[in-house]
Write a protein that holds these residues in place. Structure first.
Motif, PDB file in Angstrom:
ATOM      1  N   GLU A  18       0.962  -1.154  -0.225  1.00  0.00           N
ATOM      2  CA  GLU A  18       0.066  -0.028  -0.173  1.00  0.00           C
ATOM      3  C   GLU A  18       0.855   1.286  -0.128  1.00  0.00           C
ATOM      4  O   GLU A  18       0.484   2.121  -0.891  1.00  0.00           O
ATOM      5  CB  GLU A  18      -0.960  -0.028   1.084  1.00  0.00           C
ATOM      6  CG  GLU A  18      -2.075  -0.904   1.106  1.00  0.00           C
ATOM      7  CD  GLU A  18      -2.819  -1.453   2.554  1.00  0.00           C
ATOM      8  OE1 GLU A  18      -2.524  -0.703   3.316  1.00  0.00           O
ATOM      9  OE2 GLU A  18      -3.478  -2.441   2.481  1.00  0.00           O
ATOM     10  N   ALA A  19       1.761   1.174   0.673  1.00  0.00           N
ATOM     11  CA  ALA A  19       2.857   2.269   0.792  1.00  0.00           C
ATOM     12  C   ALA A  19       3.401   2.829  -0.391  1.00  0.00           C
ATOM     13  O   ALA A  19       3.507   3.709  -1.080  1.00  0.00           O
ATOM     14  CB  ALA A  19       3.987   2.144   1.889  1.00  0.00           C
ATOM     15  N   GLU A  21       2.364   1.804  -3.461  1.00  0.00           N
ATOM     16  CA  GLU A  21       1.287   2.161  -4.199  1.00  0.00           C
ATOM     17  C   GLU A  21       1.017   3.492  -4.379  1.00  0.00           C
ATOM     18  O   GLU A  21       0.780   4.399  -5.174  1.00  0.00           O
ATOM     19  CB  GLU A  21       0.091   1.227  -4.032  1.00  0.00           C
ATOM     20  CG  GLU A  21      -0.085  -0.122  -4.778  1.00  0.00           C
ATOM     21  CD  GLU A  21      -0.851  -1.060  -4.790  1.00  0.00           C
ATOM     22  OE1 GLU A  21      -1.620  -1.021  -3.529  1.00  0.00           O
ATOM     23  OE2 GLU A  21      -1.317  -1.727  -5.313  1.00  0.00           O
ATOM     24  N   ALA A  22       0.955   3.933  -2.966  1.00  0.00           N
ATOM     25  CA  ALA A  22       0.648   5.661  -2.869  1.00  0.00           C
ATOM     26  C   ALA A  22       1.830   6.437  -3.301  1.00  0.00           C
ATOM     27  O   ALA A  22       1.779   7.334  -3.762  1.00  0.00           O
ATOM     28  CB  ALA A  22       0.675   5.906  -1.091  1.00  0.00           C
ATOM     29  N   GLU A  26       1.382   9.363  -6.314  1.00  0.00           N
ATOM     30  CA  GLU A  26       2.116  10.587  -6.150  1.00  0.00           C
ATOM     31  C   GLU A  26       2.804  10.919  -7.364  1.00  0.00           C
ATOM     32  O   GLU A  26       2.803  12.250  -7.697  1.00  0.00           O
ATOM     33  CB  GLU A  26       2.609  10.679  -4.816  1.00  0.00           C
ATOM     34  CG  GLU A  26       2.765  12.035  -4.201  1.00  0.00           C
ATOM     35  CD  GLU A  26       3.822  12.053  -3.291  1.00  0.00           C
ATOM     36  OE1 GLU A  26       3.725  11.179  -2.412  1.00  0.00           O
ATOM     37  OE2 GLU A  26       4.567  13.075  -3.041  1.00  0.00           O
ATOM     38  N   ASP A 132      11.010   5.471   2.049  1.00  0.00           N
ATOM     39  CA  ASP A 132      10.347   6.142   1.180  1.00  0.00           C
ATOM     40  C   ASP A 132      11.489   6.413   0.096  1.00  0.00           C
ATOM     41  O   ASP A 132      11.486   6.319  -0.941  1.00  0.00           O
ATOM     42  CB  ASP A 132       9.600   7.285   1.512  1.00  0.00           C
ATOM     43  CG  ASP A 132       8.253   7.254   2.108  1.00  0.00           C
ATOM     44  OD1 ASP A 132       7.932   5.955   2.529  1.00  0.00           O
ATOM     45  OD2 ASP A 132       7.441   8.009   2.151  1.00  0.00           O
TER      46      ASP A 132
END
Lengths: 268, 268
Positions: A18-19, A21-22, A26, A132
């Motif tokens: 999920e992270a 994909e975010a 973006e 990230d």
């Protein structure tokens, strides 16, 4: 660019998926296709050999996929590597494959088969501190071929491996030609005596001895010996290089952490 | 028979030396010469490489010594094995060398050089539960060539190795010819995923594939995985044997314990 994520070793965590994909949403410069196989669980593995192999073969054969991104390491890609690389479909050749750690078995075999492979951060790394940044670094290479993602001192052709993975692929069908290669190694969660033993094994190989030089990435979470080993990882690697006539090129900016840089196996 | 004890890997404990000397005195059928090098300590090792090598070379060259008994395992004999086996004095050939675990590096190289080597209990084993019996078993072979000391199902030529040691000597100058050999392996303190990975490495070797069969000794103190691996050590070994066309010969009576039996590397 459409990037497929498959897990040839261990399962990807949902929160990591999920992270990532975010982050991709973006960025808006690529499309992510996380294969449902990534979430299968079969003991240690992300599904049985057959399921991991089928998912990998499926994305390899898909001409709409521009890159295959291995979800995470752990253990198990070696169990399906030979079959994954047999009778390669034409579409398998036109894409870049990225990962590290256990994925090194596949990177080695892919490179040997003449396919673009690169050491670099993986989706599950998003859960690390600074993860990230690691994911952006990987995507900057996969999508943009942004040179700032690269390990800063590689002299191509270069390759990077986890030390234990490299030792375990010597003599197998996956072993590539190391002639003239800037060879980077890193390690995690091993005793120093094991690193010494693995370096003995590695540096005995005539193929490894043909490398241009050997460089040492980070050696993290060294397991404590009952007695202090008496030296450190850099001295160990430099010593075995000296014994075997391999040039020791000092430290490298790779490792099991968010700072891990990209090392493309291609010559340019 | 005069038996020399040297420590090419880690130091021998004083209490082990005393207990073995007491056993030998009680038996009265042999003489034990425990080299002072056994008690040296240099970080992980029983003295620096130079001291371990010098002690080993000294007893190898001594024509009054009938057998060389490695004090214990641990790690480090590989660091001196090439030098120990170079320019062998004639006296080195007329004796039997015994040990196991890390000593397997030396056993392999000695056997390759045409010298009598045998897997079997070592002096430090006297400290195990039932260790007296293990030491008597070793001495019964060293001194008397008593067949009851032998692993009961070996079909000679046979060899025995710790699995990780065997994996790490493949491709080195120590690698012997496994053609037609009854090959016994055992393991201690490893994760099952590592055993699986090591079996991948091992069974990819054309030399290993020439073994008559592979048999599995005890696999002790398996380290817990964060997730259950999903299978056990026997299934792992049988699976890799099946994948690689090696006959799996079932279990063997060797291991890191007092029940460890003798496996002579000689053909008869």
């Amino acid at each position: 660019m459409k990037i497929a994520v498959v897990a040839p070793s261990c399962p990807l965590k949902r929160e990591a998926a999920e992270a990532v994909e975010a982050i991709v949403a973006e960025r808006g410069d690529c499309e992510l296709a996380i294969h449902p196989q990534c979430f299968l669980i079969d003991g240690h593995f992300a599904g049985p050999d057959e399921a991991r192999l089928a998912a990998l073969r499926e994305v390899m054969a898909d001409p709409s996929i521009g890159a295959v991104w291995f979800a995470r390491g752990g253990y198990g890609s070696n169990r399906i590597a030979d079959a994954a690389l047999a009778d390669l479909p034409a579409a398998a050749r036109g894409k870049l494959y990225m990962g590290y750690s256990d994925a090194g078995f596949l990177l080695a075999g892919l490179h040997k088969a003449g396919i673009d492979a690169a050491w670099g951060p993986m989706p599950q790394d998003v859960l690390r501190d600074g993860g990230d940044t690691a994911v952006h670094r990987a995507l900057n290479w996969l999508v943009l071929r942004d040179a700032t993602a690269l390990e800063p001192h590689i002299q191509r052709p270069a390759m990077a491996f986890n030390l234990t993975v490299l030792s375990n692929l010597l003599g197998t069908a996956l072993e590539p030609d190391f002639s003239g290669v800037d060879l980077l190694v890193e390690e995690v969660s091993e005793h120093l005596y094991r690193i010494d033993r693995t370096m003995f094994h590695l540096t005995a190989s005539p193929n490894i001895r043909r490398a241009a030089r050997l460089r040492l990435g980070r050696v993290a979470d060294v397991l404590p010996n009952d007695v202090e080993f008496g030296t450190d990882e850099q001295a160990i690697v430099a010593d075995w290089c000296a014994r075997s006539g391999i040039a020791f090129g000092g430290r490298a900016d790779i490792g099991h952490d968010a700072h891990n840089r990209v090392v493309p196996f291609t010559s340019e």
